[in-house]
Scaffold this motif. Sequence first.
Motif, mmCIF file in Angstrom:
data_model
loop_
_atom_site.group_PDB
_atom_site.id
_atom_site.type_symbol
_atom_site.label_atom_id
_atom_site.label_comp_id
_atom_site.label_asym_id
_atom_site.label_seq_id
_atom_site.Cartn_x
_atom_site.Cartn_y
_atom_site.Cartn_z
ATOM 1 N N UNK A 75 -32.137 -14.808 15.953
ATOM 2 C CA UNK A 75 -32.255 -14.981 14.796
ATOM 3 C C UNK A 75 -32.518 -16.496 14.324
ATOM 4 N N UNK A 76 -31.477 -17.103 15.335
ATOM 5 C CA UNK A 76 -31.697 -18.703 15.074
ATOM 6 C C UNK A 76 -32.954 -19.396 15.517
ATOM 7 N N UNK A 77 -33.475 -18.596 16.348
ATOM 8 C CA UNK A 77 -34.859 -19.001 16.964
ATOM 9 C C UNK A 77 -35.889 -18.766 15.932
ATOM 10 N N UNK A 78 -35.947 -17.602 15.324
ATOM 11 C CA UNK A 78 -36.682 -17.289 14.425
ATOM 12 C C UNK A 78 -36.734 -18.043 13.247
ATOM 13 N N UNK A 79 -35.521 -18.645 12.915
ATOM 14 C CA UNK A 79 -35.266 -19.463 11.559
ATOM 15 C C UNK A 79 -35.788 -20.751 12.069
ATOM 16 N N UNK A 80 -35.976 -21.252 13.165
ATOM 17 C CA UNK A 80 -36.416 -22.639 13.600
ATOM 18 C C UNK A 80 -37.938 -22.827 13.407
#
Length: 80
Positions: A75-80
């Motif tokens: 999820x963090x990678x998608x948000x970046x």
Amino acid sequence: MHQFFSNKKLIILLVSVIVCLGLIAYSITEKSKLPIVQQFSNDITAITGRVLSKPTNAVVNFMESVDNLKNTYEENQLLK
């Protein structure tokens, strides 16, 4: 109401649940009349189950934590 009783699978399921609950209730009330050998084996089985469930639950909780961390990372990678 006629349609409810015409479904044979539902009636069989309902009767099965009632019979199972009755057997459970009967086995609970007749617990004091168990032979000594059966009481002993039931106690040993319960203790063994508790002892084995602790490490198993620990492994399952660890795997869930790892899965949660992986999902958070994705999820963090998608948000970046």
